[in-house]
Scaffold this active site. Structure first.
Site, PDB file in Angstrom:
ATOM      1  N   CYS A 256     -21.773 -17.773 -20.062  1.00 35.50           N
ATOM      2  CA  CYS A 256     -20.435 -17.051 -19.862  1.00 35.50           C
ATOM      3  C   CYS A 256     -20.427 -15.664 -20.030  1.00 35.50           C
ATOM      4  CB  CYS A 256     -19.248 -17.779 -20.810  1.00 35.50           C
ATOM      5  SG  CYS A 256     -18.991 -19.380 -20.227  1.00 35.50           S
TER       6      CYS A 256
ATOM      7  N   GLY B 229     -12.629  -8.553 -14.625  1.00 34.39           N
ATOM      8  CA  GLY B 229     -13.036  -7.069 -14.738  1.00 34.39           C
ATOM      9  C   GLY B 229     -14.412  -6.698 -14.712  1.00 34.39           C
TER      10      GLY B 229
ATOM     11  N   GLY C 121     -18.457  -7.647 -13.439  1.00 30.16           N
ATOM     12  CA  GLY C 121     -19.386  -8.594 -12.771  1.00 30.16           C
ATOM     13  C   GLY C 121     -20.521  -7.630 -12.935  1.00 30.16           C
TER      14      GLY C 121
ATOM     15  N   ILE D 155     -17.942 -18.932 -13.789  1.00 33.22           N
ATOM     16  CA  ILE D 155     -18.957 -19.598 -14.628  1.00 33.22           C
ATOM     17  C   ILE D 155     -19.556 -20.913 -13.885  1.00 33.22           C
ATOM     18  CG2 ILE D 155     -19.506 -20.633 -16.920  1.00 33.22           C
ATOM     19  CD1 ILE D 155     -18.497 -17.506 -16.759  1.00 33.22           C
TER      20      ILE D 155
ATOM     21  N   GLY E 201     -26.191 -25.856  19.976  1.00 34.76           N
ATOM     22  CA  GLY E 201     -25.060 -26.783  19.949  1.00 34.76           C
ATOM     23  C   GLY E 201     -25.116 -27.671  18.575  1.00 34.76           C
TER      24      GLY E 201
ATOM     25  N   GLU F 147     -26.267 -13.676 -10.252  1.00 31.45           N
ATOM     26  CA  GLU F 147     -27.263 -13.067 -10.995  1.00 31.45           C
ATOM     27  C   GLU F 147     -27.843 -11.958 -10.527  1.00 31.45           C
ATOM     28  OE1 GLU F 147     -30.053 -15.671 -12.831  1.00 31.45           O
ATOM     29  OE2 GLU F 147     -29.013 -17.502 -12.560  1.00 31.45           O
TER      30      GLU F 147
END
Lengths: 444, 261
Positions: A167, A172, A174, A200, A383, A406
Site C-alpha cells: 500500500c 493524490g 502516484g 492496491i 476478424g 510500478e
C-alpha cells in the site's frame, strides 16, 4: 507544500540515483566485479536454463494449461480470481519463492520467481501479477527487513495461504509517491494510522498489508515508515473493487485506514526509512513486471502464429506473404530482445550487481514490446482477433497496465536518463589534447 | 480401519517419450518419427504409476519408491521430475543414442529383472503402455521372467501389506483380483490424477541420489529382435458426406454395410 515535496522527491530520486552511480564505481558495479569462469567451459547463454529451472517451468506450464486456461475467460468477465487458482499457486510453491526452508519456504532464487511470473503470464497476466506482487514486493521486504518475530509470523503464511498487498499509492500521490498523505500518529507505544490508499493490487484477497504512512509529516519524506497491518485490525476496510480495462481478475481496490492502532513492533525495518525501502524494492519489482510483459507478449504471439500458418488467402498461407512475414519477424525479434533484458537484469540482481538502470530498461522496453506485439496480433488475426473467442483481445487489454504501474513509463525514462547522465559525468570525459589543438588552429 | 505399517519397496519405471501434445511427424527417410528438437516428457501412464507408488508411501504402506529409466543421457530430466514428484531415489541405465533407437520392451524387461535380482523390491509399477510405441509388453515380459503375479491395467489398488487387491479395466468391464507380493502392476488412465512437481519438491529433489548403471555391467544383451522396415503416416482421412434426414442416413449406412439391412 506540494512543490517542496516535489523538490524533495526529485532530489531524493537523484540521491537514490547517486547511490546507484556510486554503485557503478564501487564493488557492486558490473564493470568492477569480473565473472569467474569455469575451466574448459564457455559461459552459458542467458536463455540456457538449469535442470531445476526447466522442471519448474514445466510445472508452471502444466498448471497454467490444466487449471488456469479453462477459467481465463470467466475470471476476466466476472473480475474474480477462482479459488482453485489461488489454492493452486500456493500448493505448488509459487508464492514466497525465495523464503528459506526454516520458514517453510522453497528457498529458491529470484530468477525462479521471474520464470514463474513469465510462464503464468503466457496464459493469464492477472494470475501472473497476483504471484508477482507476493514474490517481488511483499516477501522480499519481510525477508530483508523483518525482525525474527515478524518473519516467524508472516513468512510461513506467505508461502501457504496469506496474500500480502503493497500500500503506497493514494488518490493524490502516484509517481510522486512521497507526497502521500496517510499519517501514523505516535501514541505512547502505538501508532494510529489514518488515510486512504488507492489502486492496491491483491487488496481484495489480502490477509495483511504493507502500509507506507508518514509518522512525522514535518520531516517530509523522512517520516515515511512502513507498517505491517493485518486485515482484521480494527479500522481497516477494503473498498469496492475497480472495474478495469485489463488484468480484471486481479483485484484492485482502495484500502482505508480509519484510526488503525498498531504497536510499534509492527514497523517493518527502521522508523522513517520507508521511502528508502519503497524505492529499493520497486527496483526488483520492475524486473517482475518485465517478466509479466514478456510472458504476455509470448503467449499472445504463440496463439497467433499457428493461425497464420493455417489460414490461406489467394492460395498461400498468411505467413508466406512477405509483408506479413516481415512483421512477424520484427515482433519475434523484439520479444526475444525484451526477454534478454529481463533475464539479464534478474541475473545481475542475483550476482549482487547494481541493476537499477537495467531493471528500468527491462520494464520499459518489455512494455513497449508487449504493446506492439498484442496490437499486431489482433491485427494479423483480422476478424477473429476482434472477437472474444480468441484470447488476443484480452492480451491487448491487459498490456496497457504496464506503462502505468510500478513506475510509469515516463518515470522509467526519467530514471534511465538520469543514470546515463550520471554515468557519463562519472567517466569525466575530456577530449584528447590533439583534438583541442586542431580546434584551436581552425579558430581564426 | 487401522493402517498397517508396510515395508514394501516399490520400483517405478518411467520412460522419456515425445510429449503427448506434439504433432508427431514422420522422418523423410521413413525410418521413424522426428524426435530431434521435439518436446519430450514422462510417459503419462508412468506418471500415474509413480503417483500411485508415492500415495502408498504417504499411506505408510510402502517405505521407499525408486524411479527407474533406461535410455540416453536426457533420461535424467525425467528422473529428476520423478524425484520431484516423490520418488526417493533414481536409477538410470544409460545406453548409447544408437541403442536407444533400437531398444525393445524385451531389453527393458531383462534390465529390470537384473536390477531386481540385486535389490529386493515388492512391487514393480509400470505404465500400461508407452505412448510412443504402444507396445504394452514390458510388464508382462517381466512378470514372466521373474515368475511373479501380474495385475495390469489397474484402475484401483488396495493393500493390506501382504497382498494387493487390484481392480483392472478390461474390455468387458472391471475385473478385481487378488495378487500376492511381490507383483508386477501396470497403471491405467483412471487410477489417479498425478500431482504437479511443486517448487519446494523440485528444490529437495536436487539432493536425492541418482545412480547410474550400464547395460553392459548388468550383463544385459541389447541385440534387437526386430527390424523396423518402414514408418509412414496413416492414410489421410477422407471427407464424409452430408445427408438431408435420418431415413437417408439409415439407407446410406445399410448400403455401406454398417447396419444390417
Amino acid at each position: 507544500n506540494q512543490y517542496s515535496l516535489q523538490m524533495l522527491s526529485s532530489s531524493l530520486r537523484s540521491s537514490a540515483l547517486s547511490t546507484s552511480v556510486r554503485g557503478l564505481l564501487t564493488a557492486s558495479s558490473a564493470a568492477s566485479k569480473p565473472r569467474h569462469d569455469v575451466e574448459g567451459r564457455a559461459p552459458p547463454p542467458l536463455n540456457q536454463l538449469s535442470e531445476h529451472e526447466l522442471a519448474l517451468r514445466d510445472t508452471v506450464k502444466r498448471f497454467s494449461h490444466d487449471v488456469i486456461k479453462p477459467l481465463v475467460r470467466s475470471m476476466d468477465d466476472s473480475s474474480t480470481m477462482h479459488e482453485s487458482v489461488i489454492k493452486g499457486v500456493f500448493d505448488n510453491g509459487f508464492m514466497g519463492i525465495e523464503v528459506q526452508e526454516k520458514y517453510q519456504g522453497p528457498e529458491s532464487s529470484f530468477f525462479d520467481a521471474v520464470l514463474v511470473i513469465e510462464e503464468l503470464a503466457k496464459i493469464d497476466p492477472s494470475v501472473s501479477v497476483f504471484v508477482d506482487v507476493q514474490n517481488t514486493l511483499v516477501a522480499p521486504l519481510i525477508l530483508t527487513l523483518g525482525t525474527e518475530e515478524q518473519k516467524q509470523k508472516y513468512l510461513p503464511r506467505i508461502c501457504h495461504d496469506w496474500i500480502g498487498a503493497f500500500c503506497l499509492s493514494e488518490a493524490g500521490s502516484g509517481s510522486d509517491a512521497f507526497a502521500l498523505k496517510t499519517v501514523a500518529k505516535k501514541d505512547g507505544d502505538d501508532f494510529v494510522i489514518s488515510g486512504s490508499k488507492l489502486w492496491i493490487t491483491n487488496a481484495g484477497y489480502a490477509s495483511f498489508f504493507l502500509v507506507f504512512a508518514n509518522a512525522e509529516p514535518e520531516k517530509g519524506y523522512r517520516g515515511i515508515t512502513c507498517f505491517l497491518v493485518d486485515r482484521n485490525a480494527e479500522g481497516v476496510s477494503v473498498g469496492k473493487m475497480e472495474d478495469k480495462l485489463g488484468i480484471r481478475a486481479s483485484s484492485t481496490c482502495p484500502v482505508n485506514f480509519d484510526g488503525v492502532r498498531v504497536h510499534k513492533s509492527a514497523i517493518l525495518g527502521e522508523y522513517g526509512k520507508g521511502y528508502k525501502y519503497a524505492i529499493e524494492c520497486l527496483n526488483a519489482g520492475r524486473i517482475g513486471i518485465g517478466a509479466q510483459m514478456i510472458g504476455l507478449a509470448q503467449g499472445c504471439f504463440d496463439v497467433t502464429v499457428p493461425y497464420l500458418q493455417e489460414r490461406k488467402q489467394f492460395g498461400s498461407r498468411l505467413i508466406d506473404f512477405q509483408g506479413m512475414a516481415f512483421q512477424v519477424s520484427e515482433v519475434g525479434m523484439e520479444i526475444e530482445a525484451a526477454r534478454m533484458l529481463v533475464y539479464n537484469a534478474a541475473r545481475m540482481k542475483e550476482a549482487g550487481l547494481s541493476f537499477v538502470k537495467e531493471a528500468a530498461m527491462a520494464k520499459l522496453y518489455s512494455s513497449i514490446v508487449a504493446s506492439k506485439a498484442t496490437s499486431k496480433c489482433v491485427e494479423w488475426l483480422r476478424g477473429v482477433g476482434f472477437t472474444k473467442e480468441f484470447p488476443v483481445g484480452k492480451f491487448y487489454r491487459d498490456t496497457n497496465i504496464d506503462t502505468i504501474y510500478e513506475g510509469t513509463s515516463n518515470i522509467q525514462l526519467n530514471t534511465i536518463s538520469k543514470l546515463i547522465d550520471a554515468e557519463c559525468k562519472a567517466m569525466d570525459y575530456t577530449p584528447p589534447l590533439t583534438v583541442a589543438l586542431e580546434a584551436d588552429r581552425y579558430r581564426v | 480401519l487401522a493402517v498397517i505399517q508396510g515395508r514394501m519397496r516399490v520400483l517405478v519405471g518411467v520412460k522419456r517419450v515425445v510429449d503427448y501434445a506434439v504433432k508427431v511427424r514422420v522422418k523423410p527417410d521413413k525410418t521413424g518419427v522426428i524426435t530431434e528438437g521435439v518436446q519430450h516428457s514422462i510417459n503419462p501412464f508412468d506418471e500415474i504409476a509413480l503417483e500411485e507408488a508415492v500415495k502408498l508411501k504417504e499411506k505408510k504402506q510402502a517405505t521407499e519408491v525408486v524411479a527407474f529409466s533406461m535410455g540416453g543421457a536426457k533420461c535424467q530430466e525425467v528422473l529428476r521430475t520423478a524425484l520431484a514428484k516423490g520418488a526417493d531415489k533414481a536409477i538410470h541405465v544409460e545406453i548409447s543414442d544408437e541403442d536407444v533407437s533400437k531398444l525393445e520392451p524385451l531389453h527393458v524387461a531383462r534390465t529390470l529383472r537384473k536390477i531386481i535380482e540385486n535389490d529386493k523390491f515388492d512391487i514393480v509399477f509400470l505404465g500400461k503402455q508407452a505412448i510412443d510405441d504402444d507396445a504394452s509388453q514390458t510388464g508382462s515380459l517381466l512378470a514372466g521372467m521373474l515368475n511373479w503375479p501380474q495385475a495390469l491395467y489397474a484402475s484401483k489398488v488396495e493393500t493390506d501389506g501382504q497382498s494387493l487387491k487390484v481392480t483392472r479395466e478390461i474390455d468387458g468391464g472391471l475385473d478385481t483380483i487378488k495378487v500376492s507380493l511381490p507383483a508386477v502392476l501396470s497403471a491405467d488412465l483412471r487410477l489417479n490424477e498425478p500431482r504437479y512437481a511443486t517448487l519446494p519438491n523440485i528444490m529437495k529433489a536436487k539432493k536425492k541420489p541418482l545412480e547410474k548403471k550400464s547395460a553392459k555391467d548388468l550383463g544385459v544383451d541389447l541385440a534387437p529382435q526386430t527390424t523396423v522396415l518402414e514408418v509412414s503416416e496413416p492414410p489421410v482421412r477422407q471427407a464424409g458426406g452430408f445427408v438431408d434426414d435420418v431415413s437417408t442416413l439409415i439407407t446410406r449406412l445399410k448400403e455401406k454395410g454398417f447396419v444390417k439391412a
